[in-house]
Design a protein around this motif. Structure first.
Motif, PDB file in Angstrom:
ATOM      1  N   ALA A 124       0.827  -1.205   0.000  1.00 32.36           N
ATOM      2  CA  ALA A 124       0.000   0.000   0.000  1.00 32.36           C
ATOM      3  C   ALA A 124       0.865   1.260   0.000  1.00 32.36           C
ATOM      4  O   ALA A 124       0.578   2.237  -0.724  1.00 32.36           O
ATOM      5  CB  ALA A 124      -0.929  -0.009   1.214  1.00 32.36           C
ATOM      6  N   LEU A 125       1.921   1.248   0.790  1.00 31.25           N
ATOM      7  CA  LEU A 125       2.816   2.399   0.828  1.00 31.25           C
ATOM      8  C   LEU A 125       3.540   2.593  -0.507  1.00 31.25           C
ATOM      9  O   LEU A 125       3.780   3.728  -0.942  1.00 31.25           O
ATOM     10  CB  LEU A 125       3.823   2.234   1.968  1.00 31.25           C
ATOM     11  N   ALA A 126       3.886   1.487  -1.148  1.00 31.90           N
ATOM     12  CA  ALA A 126       4.549   1.582  -2.454  1.00 31.90           C
ATOM     13  C   ALA A 126       3.621   2.202  -3.483  1.00 31.90           C
ATOM     14  O   ALA A 126       4.037   3.073  -4.278  1.00 31.90           O
ATOM     15  CB  ALA A 126       5.000   0.200  -2.906  1.00 31.90           C
ATOM     16  N   VAL A 127       2.371   1.794  -3.474  1.00 29.17           N
ATOM     17  CA  VAL A 127       1.401   2.370  -4.414  1.00 29.17           C
ATOM     18  C   VAL A 127       1.232   3.864  -4.146  1.00 29.17           C
ATOM     19  O   VAL A 127       1.196   4.686  -5.075  1.00 29.17           O
ATOM     20  CB  VAL A 127       0.051   1.640  -4.292  1.00 29.17           C
ATOM     21  N   ALA A 128       1.146   4.213  -2.853  1.00 34.77           N
ATOM     22  CA  ALA A 128       1.008   5.629  -2.515  1.00 34.77           C
ATOM     23  C   ALA A 128       2.219   6.429  -2.984  1.00 34.77           C
ATOM     24  O   ALA A 128       2.083   7.553  -3.490  1.00 34.77           O
ATOM     25  CB  ALA A 128       0.823   5.777  -1.006  1.00 34.77           C
ATOM     26  N   ALA A 129       3.405   5.864  -2.837  1.00 40.96           N
ATOM     27  CA  ALA A 129       4.623   6.562  -3.268  1.00 40.96           C
ATOM     28  C   ALA A 129       4.659   6.742  -4.777  1.00 40.96           C
ATOM     29  O   ALA A 129       5.075   7.797  -5.284  1.00 40.96           O
ATOM     30  CB  ALA A 129       5.855   5.796  -2.790  1.00 40.96           C
ATOM     31  N   LEU A 130       4.212   5.710  -5.495  1.00 39.23           N
ATOM     32  CA  LEU A 130       4.229   5.795  -6.949  1.00 39.23           C
ATOM     33  C   LEU A 130       3.216   6.808  -7.481  1.00 39.23           C
ATOM     34  O   LEU A 130       3.395   7.365  -8.575  1.00 39.23           O
ATOM     35  CB  LEU A 130       3.953   4.416  -7.555  1.00 39.23           C
ATOM     36  N   LEU A 131       2.166   7.050  -6.704  1.00 39.53           N
ATOM     37  CA  LEU A 131       1.148   7.999  -7.140  1.00 39.53           C
ATOM     38  C   LEU A 131       1.521   9.446  -6.844  1.00 39.53           C
ATOM     39  O   LEU A 131       0.865  10.371  -7.330  1.00 39.53           O
ATOM     40  CB  LEU A 131      -0.192   7.675  -6.461  1.00 39.53           C
ATOM     41  N   LEU A 132       2.567   9.649  -6.047  1.00 40.72           N
ATOM     42  CA  LEU A 132       3.004  11.011  -5.754  1.00 40.72           C
ATOM     43  C   LEU A 132       3.638  11.642  -6.991  1.00 40.72           C
ATOM     44  O   LEU A 132       4.308  10.958  -7.775  1.00 40.72           O
ATOM     45  CB  LEU A 132       4.015  11.007  -4.605  1.00 40.72           C
ATOM     46  N   PRO A 133       3.450  12.922  -7.185  1.00 46.43           N
ATOM     47  CA  PRO A 133       4.035  13.574  -8.372  1.00 46.43           C
ATOM     48  C   PRO A 133       5.539  13.784  -8.222  1.00 46.43           C
ATOM     49  O   PRO A 133       6.076  13.829  -7.117  1.00 46.43           O
ATOM     50  CB  PRO A 133       3.303  14.929  -8.414  1.00 46.43           C
ATOM     51  N   ALA A 134       6.197  13.894  -9.375  1.00 42.95           N
ATOM     52  CA  ALA A 134       7.621  14.251  -9.448  1.00 42.95           C
ATOM     53  C   ALA A 134       8.485  13.335  -8.601  1.00 42.95           C
ATOM     54  O   ALA A 134       9.216  13.761  -7.715  1.00 42.95           O
ATOM     55  CB  ALA A 134       7.831  15.707  -9.020  1.00 42.95           C
TER      56      ALA A 134
END
Length: 269
Positions: A156-166
């Protein structure tokens, strides 16, 4: 670089849960491997090692019912026929039913499972190296669940990180690779636990599990009464052959009203 904070959380979840699993496995393996030698399990001991105090209570109820000293109605009521218990476990059940000689089965099971006789049985098995001590009963099974939860959290944290911009790691290493490392740690721990310490028992030590394995094989060898009770001790309620008794022990405890009480009384005696 907010993704770095998420990565730190992922590592914390993976590291803490895997450490707990390793400690739990070490505690489970620390019991003397030779403890099973020269020990013949009683039915009550087999029940405790297989399913804990609740299984001991179930075995006692089934044993007394087969001897017609206790009647179990499929409506979830127990009626005492012979008020003289032959051992501490039976006396605990009779005492839990109460002086009126009839009670709902669910509270009887709960009270009998918490009786002093069951605690003394547990202490003897722990002292013999066959049962897991109280302090370690949140052992491998619970630790494995924590590692699984940690693996899900890392994803879940990995998905959240990948969705962050830039997203930029500064050295051209993809963000997903950094999160793959704590995920690999959790998955590896789960795989090792599956190979080394499965099944994840809550009650029996490795020595106790070996004795239970021998007992289970012998329980399939013949069809006498002790073999039947051995199957109940090892496998639980699902091994009960009588549909009425099995229905009584699997009956959901609910307020059945006066009609349910009268029906239970008629079937009980």
């Amino acid at each position: 670089m907010f993704w770095v904070l998420l990565l730190l959380l992922a590592w914390a979840a993976a590291g803490i849960s895997c450490t707990r699993l390793c400690l739990a496995a070490v505690r489970a393996a620390s019991v003397d491997a030779d403890a099973a030698r020269g020990h013949d399990l009683t039915l009550y001991e087999a029940a405790f090692l297989s399913g804990g105090p609740a299984r001991v209570a179930d075995l006692t109820l089934v044993s007394m019912a087969r001897q017609r000293r206790l009647l179990l109605a499929h409506t979830g009521w127990a009626t005492v026929v012979d008020p003289r218990g032959r051992d501490d476990m039976e006396r605990s059940v009779i005492g839990a039913i109460g002086p009126e000689g009839q009670s709902r089965i669910a509270p009887v099971r709960a009270t009998a499972a918490d009786a002093d006789s069951v605690r003394r049985l547990a202490d003897r098995l722990v002292a013999a190296g066959l049962a897991v001590p109280d302090g370690a009963r949140t052992t491998v099974a619970e630790a494995v669940r924590q590692v699984r939860a940690a693996a899900a959290a890392v994803l879940a944290l990995a998905v959240a990180a990948l969705l962050l911009p830039a997203q930029s790691t500064g050295n051209e290493v993809p963000v997903a690779v950094w999160f793959a490392l704590p995920l690999l740690l959790t998955v590896s721990c789960l795989a090792i636990a599956r190979i080394e310490v499965h099944p994840y028992t809550r009650w029996a030590s490795p020595a106790g599990q070996r004795l239970l394995g021998t007992l289970a094989r012998h329980s399939d060898a013949s069809g006498d009464d002790r073999t039947y009770l051995t199957s109940v001790a090892v496998r639980g309620v699902r091994a009960i052959g009588e549909p009425g008794v099995r229905a009584a022990l699997t009956h959901r405890d609910r307020d059945a009203g006066l009609g349910g009480w009268l029906q239970g009384a008629r079937e009980g005696g």
